[in-house]
Design a protein around this motif. Structure first.
Motif, PDB file in Angstrom:
ATOM      1  N   LEU A   6       0.824  -1.206   0.000  1.00 10.08           N
ATOM      2  CA  LEU A   6       0.000   0.000   0.000  1.00 10.08           C
ATOM      3  C   LEU A   6       0.866   1.267   0.000  1.00 10.08           C
ATOM      4  O   LEU A   6       0.511   2.284  -0.599  1.00 10.08           O
ATOM      5  N   ASP A   7       2.049   1.201   0.657  1.00 10.02           N
ATOM      6  CA  ASP A   7       2.940   2.374   0.724  1.00 10.02           C
ATOM      7  C   ASP A   7       3.878   2.431  -0.476  1.00 10.02           C
ATOM      8  O   ASP A   7       4.810   3.237  -0.487  1.00 10.02           O
ATOM      9  N   PRO A  59      -1.963  -6.482  -4.205  1.00  8.74           N
ATOM     10  CA  PRO A  59      -2.976  -7.300  -3.520  1.00  8.74           C
ATOM     11  C   PRO A  59      -3.657  -6.489  -2.418  1.00  8.74           C
ATOM     12  O   PRO A  59      -2.981  -5.898  -1.580  1.00  8.74           O
ATOM     13  N   ARG A  60      -4.992  -6.464  -2.466  1.00  6.83           N
ATOM     14  CA  ARG A  60      -5.690  -5.605  -1.493  1.00  6.83           C
ATOM     15  C   ARG A  60      -6.845  -6.341  -0.809  1.00  6.83           C
ATOM     16  O   ARG A  60      -7.862  -5.741  -0.472  1.00  6.83           O
ATOM     17  N   ALA A  78      -5.959   6.040  -3.216  1.00  7.47           N
ATOM     18  CA  ALA A  78      -5.962   5.445  -1.881  1.00  7.47           C
ATOM     19  C   ALA A  78      -5.424   4.019  -1.889  1.00  7.47           C
ATOM     20  O   ALA A  78      -4.692   3.620  -0.985  1.00  7.47           O
ATOM     21  N   ASP A  79      -5.764   3.245  -2.914  1.00  8.51           N
ATOM     22  CA  ASP A  79      -5.483   1.808  -2.865  1.00  8.51           C
ATOM     23  C   ASP A  79      -4.306   1.355  -3.721  1.00  8.51           C
ATOM     24  O   ASP A  79      -3.698   0.322  -3.434  1.00  8.51           O
ATOM     25  N   VAL A 125      -0.722 -13.315  -0.850  1.00 13.77           N
ATOM     26  CA  VAL A 125       0.663 -12.957  -1.191  1.00 13.77           C
ATOM     27  C   VAL A 125       1.188 -11.827  -0.327  1.00 13.77           C
ATOM     28  O   VAL A 125       2.393 -11.592  -0.261  1.00 13.77           O
ATOM     29  N   ALA A 126       0.267 -11.103   0.353  1.00 16.27           N
ATOM     30  CA  ALA A 126       0.690 -10.000   1.213  1.00 16.27           C
ATOM     31  C   ALA A 126       0.777 -10.430   2.671  1.00 16.27           C
ATOM     32  O   ALA A 126       1.094  -9.620   3.539  1.00 16.27           O
ATOM     33  N   ASP A 127       0.532 -11.705   2.938  1.00 16.71           N
ATOM     34  CA  ASP A 127       0.460 -12.198   4.312  1.00 16.71           C
ATOM     35  C   ASP A 127       1.807 -12.799   4.712  1.00 16.71           C
ATOM     36  O   ASP A 127       2.282 -13.758   4.096  1.00 16.71           O
TER      37      ASP A 127
END
Lengths: 440, 440
Positions: free
Chosen positions: A84-85, A210-211, A255-256, A364-366
């Motif tokens: 996200l950043d 991935p969101r 935002a995303d 994938v972001a976990d």
């Protein structure tokens, strides 16, 4: 006498199938409802690029085309995860030297059409199939307001997710059929080359933002642009339904997918010009009636999240080709064997593709998932014959999809227990890897 | 202004739905592809008689028709099981005074059509629907080589398992659909009255010849005949495929349904004259698009083994009717509520119907199953408020199908344990029934 084979569909699978059969000496005639791709500018509602991997390449290799293809591919050895950043994190798909390939759908299709013509295939474009009579092996087409009827020894339907042959089969008795849409849809967007005329982001990766319930992905093109796809629920808080104005779209992307915004100067325009499409899984059976058979999306359309749709279709052609070689000719028992062999694999890849949406958009972001992948990679390094991660079985091997899925489930059960070890994040290097592998 | 409702289908569900809406003051016009049943002699490929039970009767009651109907019914308070040696065994379906009803499909349909006309419904027969445009609430029909187009405020599709409205919905985006055929088919046969002009076997029972993978059943008709149905796999050792000659058929019936042979003087002739048909389950969603909705088999065709197809369709009409009453009018939010409320119940009854084939063809002959039914009957006698057997919840109550199924699963789990008690066959009367019920 030379047997006549009529193929429905001059898309990727239909063209490759035509080559396979023409090279075996069949008289192949191929009908396509759309105009000749080589003479038209639009592809018509299909994705612009695709991920070609081992199974597809192996089938292309069997008709002598893989070298020709490779020059048109952009290797993607892993996923580039966009946090996200804006922070980037690269995860290799497999071992050193293993990669999937971004390839242009239209470019590949044109090459296959040219090759098919060289092999003696006759093409009829703008012929819309309206019926297949499998009892008499005949088919009717609409062409410029006329009706054309053909007769053949075999008719093979490679005419895609909205297959006319399958529709004809559905009108017969006892045809099992299911079409299921997931609650998310997709829209294609575009990252052009940067000011220097180069790729705006790393071309040797499949980019993922991935969101959770939705995601953005990007695959590179030879012209140094990227084709971007937004996968998003149709309804709900974050949804296509709630993106009605340019302001909505800009705010959502800021935002995303903040780091993507500067890469897409035409974002809002593309967003409102390009269609929003649904994502369907189609399952049916039988695939074969008398001398007629379904292949590719016509038999098993799947969601795109494992990058296996085209690969599975090419593998269908390859499996059928090998069965013809084994039995010496194309006949009803070859078709019967093809469908019995291939149906469980089509079911498996359909399930794998559905599952992979969750993996791509969320897991994938976990950190825990990433750690599991790391441990599995280690298992594979230590015991390459015994532990091949699921993604590798699907993408870099030609193990049957159904076997890959069954082994993958077993692996997941084992890993679920491994991941529960207290302090696994720190202590994982000290795991008894041999005992883990032996549980398989 | 009076709202116009067009109904597709003048079969059982379409006719009843027409009555419900006409009685509420809507201007109802109903289109049917077949000729007027009241003027034609054939019913056309549908079963001759049906089992009408509580849910169906309750809906008929709501339009004031149940007394009229009851005089046309033959009560069937239980199953008459025919063993291989011809021995008979009667199992009551429920309590004293509970029964299902054998009723003639055509007789019931004619009555409903007459009642609908009395209520002001206009019927158009021989109108084959070719398209429904749900965006504009219009429909096109073929009638005597002409095309007829109609416009309405609402179009309701009660046009059966091969629904034209559903086909139109399927051509729109994101319509989930499944058709699944079981491996068995069916064929209707006939037991005429005996030499004295009376019922040849007990009319107050649903007769079953359970034989494991296949079965014969018989339901009484008012003319003292029975309609017999053979349910048998299409392929395999004992199958339609293997019944090719009169000799095959005679030998099969002599060996497997010995006591039925003398009852069917025209057995072999009927066998080769009457069609063999498939048995399909159809699931789809959504049922509602704008001001158009599906009801009955068009929304959820099920296999016939629970005798609930017509009852579920009638209950759809009744549920919709009550929602209209609650909200004061038919509108989009009523249709939305109807589909959300009703879809889980349609899924449940589809599953129940599939399961009941196994019960009817196989389990009813199993002593352990019969004992379990006996114990459940006892539980129901002792705790009538707490333990209602699944069959009774489905057939003699109007508990939602989805709740009945959920409770039935829980009951089965409990009973599985009970049936494992050592010596249960002898000691079952001494069970602690209160503690069994309390596990629910």
């Amino acid at each position: 006498m030379t047997k006549k084979v009529t193929i429905l569909g001059a898309g990727l699978v239909g063209s490759l199938l035509s080559i396979f059969l023409a090279k075996k000496g069949y008289k192949v005639t191929t009908y396509e409802s759309r105009p000749d791709y080589r003479k038209s500018t639009t592809v018509g509602g299909r994705s612009i690029n695709l991920a070609l991997s081992h199974r597809g390449l192996k089938a292309l290799n069997a008709v002598g085309l893989d070298d020709e293809i490779k020059s048109r591919c952009i290797p993607m050895p892993g996923r580039m995860i966009h946090a996200l950043d804006g922070q980037l994190d690269f995860h290799a798909y497999g071992k050193e030297g293993e990669y999937i390939n971004s390839i242009s759908r239209s470019g590949l299709n044109e090459l296959l059409l040219d090759e098919a013509e060289k092999a003696g295939v006759e093409f009829y474009f703008n012929h819309k199939c309206i019926n297949v009579d499998y009892k008499h092996t005949t088919a009717q087409f609409e062409f410029e307001d006329r009706k054309v009827e053909i007769e053949a020894d075999f008719i093979l339907g490679a005419d895609g997710a909205y297959s006319a042959m399958r529709s004809s089969m559905m009108r017969s008795e006892r045809f099992n059929y299911e079409q299921h849409y997931i609650t998310a849809g997709y829209k294609e967007l575009h990252i052009p080359p940067n000011a220097e005329g180069d790729f705006a982001i790393d071309p040797n990766a499949l980019h993922i933002w991935p969101r959770g319930k939705y995601m953005l992905i990007a695959l590179p093109n030879l012209d140094k642009s990227f084709t971007v796809t937004l996968f998003l629920p149709f309804e709900g808080e974050k949804s296509f339904e709630n993106l009605q104005t340019e302001k909505d779209v800009s705010a959502f992307f800021e935002a995303d997918f903040g780091d993507s915004v500067s890469l897409m100067p035409n974002l809002t325009q593309d967003f409102f010009t390009n269609p929003t499409s649904g994502l369907v899984t189609i399952r049916c059976y039988p695939w074969v009636k008398e001398n007629c058979a379904l292949l590719g999306d016509a038999a098993h359309a799947i969601v795109p999240f494992y990058g296996q749709g085209m690969n599975a279709g090419f593998e269908d052609c390859h499996v059928l080709s090998r069965l013809i070689d084994t039995h010496g000719e194309l006949n009803q028992s070859v078709l019967q064997e093809y469908q019995e062999l291939r149906k469980p694999d089509a079911e498996a890849v359909a399930d794998l593709a559905l599952y992979n949406f969750i993996e791509m958009r969320d897991k994938v972001a976990d950190p825990k998932f990433i750690l599991q992948k790391k441990i599995e990679k280690k298992l594979n390094e230590l015991f390459p014959e015994k532990w091949l991660p699921l993604y590798s079985m699907v993408t870099f091997s030609d193990l049957r999809y159904s076997e890959a899925l069954a082994i993958g489930k077993k692996q997941q059960e084992i890993m679920d227990k491994v991941m529960e070890y207290p302090g696994i994040e720190i202590a994982w290097q000290n795991l008894d890897f041999a005992s883990i592998v032996n549980q398989l």
